[in-house]
Design an enzyme around this catalytic site. Structure first.
Site, PDB file in Angstrom:
ATOM      1  N   ILE A  14       0.843  -1.208   0.000  1.00 58.55           N
ATOM      2  CA  ILE A  14       0.000   0.000   0.000  1.00 58.55           C
ATOM      3  C   ILE A  14       0.877   1.256   0.000  1.00 58.55           C
ATOM      4  CG2 ILE A  14      -1.930   1.162   1.130  1.00 58.55           C
ATOM      5  CD1 ILE A  14      -2.587  -1.581   2.482  1.00 58.55           C
ATOM      6  N   ASP A  33      11.999   2.072   5.122  1.00 62.24           N
ATOM      7  CA  ASP A  33      11.584   0.663   5.186  1.00 62.24           C
ATOM      8  C   ASP A  33      12.807  -0.179   5.537  1.00 62.24           C
ATOM      9  OD1 ASP A  33       8.842  -0.762   3.639  1.00 62.24           O
ATOM     10  OD2 ASP A  33      10.452  -2.045   4.416  1.00 62.24           O
ATOM     11  N   ASN A  37       9.625  -7.087   4.379  1.00 61.27           N
ATOM     12  CA  ASN A  37       8.555  -7.712   3.585  1.00 61.27           C
ATOM     13  C   ASN A  37       8.358  -6.991   2.252  1.00 61.27           C
ATOM     14  OD1 ASN A  37       6.600  -9.782   3.347  1.00 61.27           O
ATOM     15  ND2 ASN A  37       4.977  -8.307   3.769  1.00 61.27           N
ATOM     16  N   SER A 127      -7.094  -0.980  10.611  1.00 61.90           N
ATOM     17  CA  SER A 127      -7.720  -2.103   9.925  1.00 61.90           C
ATOM     18  C   SER A 127      -9.126  -2.329  10.456  1.00 61.90           C
ATOM     19  CB  SER A 127      -6.859  -3.353  10.184  1.00 61.90           C
ATOM     20  OG  SER A 127      -7.549  -4.514   9.799  1.00 61.90           O
ATOM     21  N   TYR A 152      -1.978  -9.537  15.720  1.00 65.13           N
ATOM     22  CA  TYR A 152      -1.824  -8.519  14.670  1.00 65.13           C
ATOM     23  C   TYR A 152      -2.925  -7.472  14.816  1.00 65.13           C
ATOM     24  CZ  TYR A 152      -2.752  -6.080  10.384  1.00 65.13           C
ATOM     25  OH  TYR A 152      -3.038  -5.072   9.496  1.00 65.13           O
ATOM     26  N   LYS A 156      -3.130  -3.195  16.141  1.00 62.74           N
ATOM     27  CA  LYS A 156      -3.768  -2.024  15.519  1.00 62.74           C
ATOM     28  C   LYS A 156      -4.658  -1.302  16.538  1.00 62.74           C
ATOM     29  CE  LYS A 156      -1.947  -2.482  11.521  1.00 62.74           C
ATOM     30  NZ  LYS A 156      -0.946  -1.508  11.073  1.00 62.74           N
ATOM     31  N   ASN A 201      -1.812 -15.758   2.539  1.00 60.58           N
ATOM     32  CA  ASN A 201      -2.926 -15.961   3.465  1.00 60.58           C
ATOM     33  C   ASN A 201      -4.201 -15.393   2.875  1.00 60.58           C
ATOM     34  OD1 ASN A 201      -1.377 -16.855   5.846  1.00 60.58           O
ATOM     35  ND2 ASN A 201      -0.451 -14.830   5.632  1.00 60.58           N
ATOM     36  N   LEU A 203      -7.076 -13.946   0.129  1.00 59.84           N
ATOM     37  CA  LEU A 203      -7.814 -14.561  -0.977  1.00 59.84           C
ATOM     38  C   LEU A 203      -7.270 -14.185  -2.361  1.00 59.84           C
ATOM     39  CD1 LEU A 203     -10.301 -16.200  -1.897  1.00 59.84           C
ATOM     40  CD2 LEU A 203     -11.620 -14.067  -1.804  1.00 59.84           C
ATOM     41  N   GLY A 300     -11.399 -17.727  13.269  1.00 65.36           N
ATOM     42  CA  GLY A 300     -11.318 -16.261  13.372  1.00 65.36           C
ATOM     43  C   GLY A 300     -12.085 -15.522  12.289  1.00 65.36           C
ATOM     44  N   ASP A 301     -12.518 -16.224  11.222  1.00 69.70           N
ATOM     45  CA  ASP A 301     -13.255 -15.537  10.155  1.00 69.70           C
ATOM     46  C   ASP A 301     -14.666 -15.191  10.619  1.00 69.70           C
ATOM     47  OD1 ASP A 301     -11.274 -15.446   8.285  1.00 69.70           O
ATOM     48  OD2 ASP A 301     -11.976 -17.162   7.110  1.00 69.70           O
TER      49      ASP A 301
HETATM   50  P1  NAD Z   1       3.457  -4.698   3.409  1.00 66.92           P
HETATM   51  O1  NAD Z   1       4.044  -5.790   4.218  1.00 66.92           O
HETATM   52  O2  NAD Z   1       3.506  -4.811   1.939  1.00 66.92           O
HETATM   53  O3  NAD Z   1       4.129  -3.299   3.813  1.00 66.92           O
HETATM   54  C1  NAD Z   1       4.596  -3.036   5.119  1.00 66.92           C
HETATM   55  C2  NAD Z   1       6.037  -2.553   4.990  1.00 66.92           C
HETATM   56  O4  NAD Z   1       6.543  -2.253   6.289  1.00 66.92           O
HETATM   57  C3  NAD Z   1       6.949  -3.614   4.383  1.00 66.92           C
HETATM   58  O5  NAD Z   1       7.621  -3.061   3.269  1.00 66.92           O
HETATM   59  C4  NAD Z   1       7.941  -3.954   5.519  1.00 66.92           C
HETATM   60  O6  NAD Z   1       9.211  -4.263   5.020  1.00 66.92           O
HETATM   61  C5  NAD Z   1       7.892  -2.675   6.350  1.00 66.92           C
HETATM   62  N1  NAD Z   1       8.233  -2.844   7.769  1.00 66.92           N
HETATM   63  C6  NAD Z   1       7.709  -3.736   8.656  1.00 66.92           C
HETATM   64  N2  NAD Z   1       8.283  -3.577   9.853  1.00 66.92           N
HETATM   65  C7  NAD Z   1       9.185  -2.566   9.746  1.00 66.92           C
HETATM   66  C8  NAD Z   1      10.105  -1.951  10.648  1.00 66.92           C
HETATM   67  N3  NAD Z   1      10.228  -2.365  11.885  1.00 66.92           N
HETATM   68  N4  NAD Z   1      10.872  -0.924  10.187  1.00 66.92           N
HETATM   69  C9  NAD Z   1      10.774  -0.507   8.897  1.00 66.92           C
HETATM   70  N5  NAD Z   1       9.938  -1.069   8.003  1.00 66.92           N
HETATM   71  C10 NAD Z   1       9.150  -2.089   8.425  1.00 66.92           C
HETATM   72  O7  NAD Z   1       1.957  -4.474   3.918  1.00 66.92           O
HETATM   73  P2  NAD Z   1       0.780  -3.607   3.287  1.00 66.92           P
HETATM   74  O8  NAD Z   1      -0.276  -4.529   2.828  1.00 66.92           O
HETATM   75  O9  NAD Z   1       1.327  -2.573   2.383  1.00 66.92           O
HETATM   76  O10 NAD Z   1       0.240  -2.919   4.612  1.00 66.92           O
HETATM   77  C11 NAD Z   1       0.604  -1.602   4.972  1.00 66.92           C
HETATM   78  C12 NAD Z   1      -0.052  -1.262   6.300  1.00 66.92           C
HETATM   79  O11 NAD Z   1      -1.468  -1.388   6.162  1.00 66.92           O
HETATM   80  C13 NAD Z   1       0.329  -2.182   7.451  1.00 66.92           C
HETATM   81  O12 NAD Z   1       0.409  -1.406   8.615  1.00 66.92           O
HETATM   82  C14 NAD Z   1      -0.828  -3.148   7.536  1.00 66.92           C
HETATM   83  O13 NAD Z   1      -0.970  -3.669   8.826  1.00 66.92           O
HETATM   84  C15 NAD Z   1      -1.979  -2.232   7.184  1.00 66.92           C
HETATM   85  N6  NAD Z   1      -3.150  -2.950   6.651  1.00 66.92           N
HETATM   86  C16 NAD Z   1      -3.000  -3.782   5.584  1.00 66.92           C
HETATM   87  C17 NAD Z   1      -4.099  -4.462   5.078  1.00 66.92           C
HETATM   88  C18 NAD Z   1      -3.956  -5.437   3.924  1.00 66.92           C
HETATM   89  O14 NAD Z   1      -4.831  -6.278   3.774  1.00 66.92           O
HETATM   90  N7  NAD Z   1      -2.913  -5.341   3.111  1.00 66.92           N
HETATM   91  C19 NAD Z   1      -5.360  -4.267   5.661  1.00 66.92           C
HETATM   92  C20 NAD Z   1      -5.483  -3.395   6.735  1.00 66.92           C
HETATM   93  C21 NAD Z   1      -4.348  -2.734   7.238  1.00 66.92           C
HETATM   94  C1  WQD Z   2     -11.116 -13.002   2.562  1.00 64.95           C
HETATM   95  C2  WQD Z   2     -12.135 -14.132   2.492  1.00 64.95           C
HETATM   96  C3  WQD Z   2     -11.602 -16.074   3.819  1.00 64.95           C
HETATM   97  C4  WQD Z   2      -8.045 -17.252   1.589  1.00 64.95           C
HETATM   98  C5  WQD Z   2      -7.487 -10.064   6.299  1.00 64.95           C
HETATM   99  C6  WQD Z   2      -7.104  -9.665   7.690  1.00 64.95           C
HETATM  100  C7  WQD Z   2      -7.525  -8.262   7.964  1.00 64.95           C
HETATM  101  C8  WQD Z   2      -6.989  -7.317   6.900  1.00 64.95           C
HETATM  102  C9  WQD Z   2      -7.333  -7.786   5.525  1.00 64.95           C
HETATM  103  C10 WQD Z   2      -4.899  -6.444   7.627  1.00 64.95           C
HETATM  104  C11 WQD Z   2     -12.387 -14.760   3.854  1.00 64.95           C
HETATM  105  C12 WQD Z   2     -11.597 -16.404   2.349  1.00 64.95           C
HETATM  106  C13 WQD Z   2      -9.175 -16.574   2.010  1.00 64.95           C
HETATM  107  C14 WQD Z   2      -8.194 -18.566   1.056  1.00 64.95           C
HETATM  108  C15 WQD Z   2     -10.572 -18.416   1.383  1.00 64.95           C
HETATM  109  N1  WQD Z   2      -5.569  -7.246   6.927  1.00 64.95           N
HETATM  110  N2  WQD Z   2     -10.403 -17.142   1.913  1.00 64.95           N
HETATM  111  N3  WQD Z   2      -9.458 -19.079   0.971  1.00 64.95           N
HETATM  112  O1  WQD Z   2      -9.522 -12.425   6.431  1.00 64.95           O
HETATM  113  O2  WQD Z   2     -11.109 -10.738   5.407  1.00 64.95           O
HETATM  114  O3  WQD Z   2      -8.899 -10.006   6.182  1.00 64.95           O
HETATM  115  O4  WQD Z   2      -6.916  -9.148   5.355  1.00 64.95           O
HETATM  116  O5  WQD Z   2      -5.274  -5.638   8.419  1.00 64.95           O
HETATM  117  O6  WQD Z   2      -7.037  -7.923   9.222  1.00 64.95           O
HETATM  118  O7  WQD Z   2      -7.708 -10.546   8.609  1.00 64.95           O
HETATM  119  O8  WQD Z   2      -9.026 -11.364   4.171  1.00 64.95           O
HETATM  120  O9  WQD Z   2      -8.194 -12.183   2.010  1.00 64.95           O
HETATM  121  O10 WQD Z   2      -7.633 -13.485   4.104  1.00 64.95           O
HETATM  122  O11 WQD Z   2      -9.974 -13.484   3.262  1.00 64.95           O
HETATM  123  O12 WQD Z   2     -11.675 -18.931   1.291  1.00 64.95           O
HETATM  124  O13 WQD Z   2      -7.216 -19.215   0.692  1.00 64.95           O
HETATM  125  O14 WQD Z   2     -11.600 -15.163   1.667  1.00 64.95           O
HETATM  126  O15 WQD Z   2     -12.202 -17.102   4.545  1.00 64.95           O
HETATM  127  O16 WQD Z   2     -13.747 -15.070   3.910  1.00 64.95           O
HETATM  128  P1  WQD Z   2      -9.721 -11.241   5.621  1.00 64.95           P
HETATM  129  P2  WQD Z   2      -8.605 -12.655   3.352  1.00 64.95           P
END
Ligand code: NAD
Ligand code: WQD
Length: 339
Positions: A14, A33, A37, A127, A152, A156, A201, A203, A300-301
């Site tokens: 993001i 960064d 990851n 989140s 996790y 948040k 992890n 979808l 947890g879902d």
């Molecule tokens: P991502 O893993 O692609 O990006 C996170 C970045 O943070 C990575 O590049 C990683 O290397 C860096 N990082 C982690 N720990 C660090 C540290 N100690 N020092 C410096 N850099 C560090 O994840 P993303 O999907 O881009 O998510 C970005 C943010 O959004 C995160 O805080 C995540 O929890 C939050 N978020 C993501 C989702 C999602 O589904 N992707 C949903 C809700 C919230």
């Molecule tokens: C979506 C749907 C699964 C994988 C997660 C985090 C949440 C946020 C966003 C960071 C669900 C189903 C998934 C698979 C499946 N992240 N599924 N087979 O769980 O809604 O949210 O990501 O903040 O905190 O929990 O997203 O993409 O894992 O799942 O059937 O192999 O797809 O059961 O219903 P989720 P997801």
């Protein structure tokens, strides 16, 4: 002179899309960064899209010394967007201390450096997981937060509480916490997208990796939920729309339009799609059948998570504009370009 914004976690999924949005809007961008990851190649990919090269600082924000040094160097920044965190929900259950340690230490160090350098505008990646199993959908920001199922998610929730406490005493600070629902999709150029390490992890990457042949089939975690087709419903939001939300949130606090020192907004589309909806959308846009098998529920879902997107629309002037097929098609283009 351009206005400097620090993006922590800036080479991540993001963060990198948000960096593009900021550069294209005329901001100077510094990415911080530790690459735990993400890949350094992202910086070149951002350049390929924008023709602009953000400054890159490889720093572990859990190191107080490194964090202070990098913020002293960029003390002229006027805003921070804090993405840096570990985000694998299942892993966090196995390794709670690693998640609390990384996510909360990085947040607290960053906030401390921000305060010391008087960088008073701060956007936080939260989140929808902070709502736990909500009482009702769509979920508004008025909904009480609950202890999330995973460490996790709890990092948040605790992160938001820490920031709230801080704004009570640091009156100059303006914080916006954005609670994302389910971000998916990729940049239309094919230069940026999600890069999951190991077995995904989530979808969307699981679907595209199955379709490309890296996985045999998708396991659908349960079809006995109280939803229209029995599979869980989620609110998917395009990462480009998400990037735009950060820009709008940043501009709100830079222009002093915030109504309280800490504001919270849901960032979702307001629409819900089941797992089967996403599979069928993928089959339509890719023109290929996706092998999948229905299996047991994943711990947890919850059955249904849909945002009320009204507050973000009213206060930020933001609404998701890209639909499910566009999200899925962009994720598929990204997967094909990766291989
Ligand atoms: P991502 O893993 O692609 O990006 C996170 C970045 O943070 C990575 O590049 C990683 O290397 C860096 N990082 C982690 N720990 C660090 C540290 N100690 N020092 C410096 N850099 C560090 O994840 P993303 O999907 O881009 O998510 C970005 C943010 O959004 C995160 O805080 C995540 O929890 C939050 N978020 C993501 C989702 C999602 O589904 N992707 C949903 C809700 C919230
Ligand atoms: C979506 C749907 C699964 C994988 C997660 C985090 C949440 C946020 C966003 C960071 C669900 C189903 C998934 C698979 C499946 N992240 N599924 N087979 O769980 O809604 O949210 O990501 O903040 O905190 O929990 O997203 O993409 O894992 O799942 O059937 O192999 O797809 O059961 O219903 P989720 P997801």
């Amino acid at each position: 002179m351009k206005t400097k914004i620090i993006i922590t976690g800036g080479t991540g999924y993001i963060g990198s899309h948000t960096a593009v949005a900021l550069l294209e809007s005329g901001y100077e961008v510094v990415l911080i960064d530790n690459l735990c990851n993400s890949s350094i190649n992202t910086v070149g990919n951002i350049y390929s899209i924008t023709g602009l090269r953000p400054k890159m600082e490889i720093v572990d924000l859990c190191s107080k010394k490194e964090c202070d040094e990098v913020f002293n160097k960029h003390g002229d920044a006027i805003g921070i967007i804090h993405f840096a965190a570990l985000k694998a929900v299942g892993e966090s259950v196995q390794k709670p201390l690693r998640y609390y340690q990384n996510n909360l230490t990085a947040l607290m160090n960053t906030l401390d450096s921000a305060v010391k350098n008087k960088i008073n505008n701060f956007i936080f990646s939260s989140s929808a997981t902070v709502y736990g199993q909500p009482e009702k959908v769509p979920i508004s920001e008025q909904e009480k937060t609950k202890r999330p199922f995973s460490p996790y998610g709890n990092s948040k929730k605790i992160g938001e509480e820490i920031m709230e406490d801080l704004t009570l005493v640091n009156k100059e600070l303006s914080i916006i916490s954005l609670r994302y629902f389910n971000p998916i999709g990729a940049h239309k150029s094919g230069f940026l997208g999600e890069l999951p390490t190991g077995t995904p992890n989530n979808l969307m990457p699981y679907i595209t990796q199955t379709a490309i042949g890296l996985r045999d089939k998708l396991f659908v975690f349960g079809n006995d939920y109280p939803t229209k087709d029995g599979t869980p419903i989620r609110d998917y939001v395009h990462v480009l729309d998400l990037a735009d939300a950060h820009l709008k949130a940043l501009e709100r606090i830079l222009n002093g339009q915030n109504e309280s020192p800490m504001e919270v907004f849901n960032i979702g589309s307001g629409k819900g799609y089941s797992v089967l909806d996403v599979i069928y959308a993928f089959e339509r846009v890719s023109g290929q059948k996706l092998p999948y098998e229905i299996t047991t529920r994943r711990e947890g879902d919850v059955p249904e998570l849909i945002s009320s997107a009204d507050l973000a629309n009213e206060k930020l002037g933001w609404r998701a504009t890209r639909g499910l097929e566009e999200m899925v098609a962009s994720a598929w283009e990204w997967e094909k370009k990766l291989r």
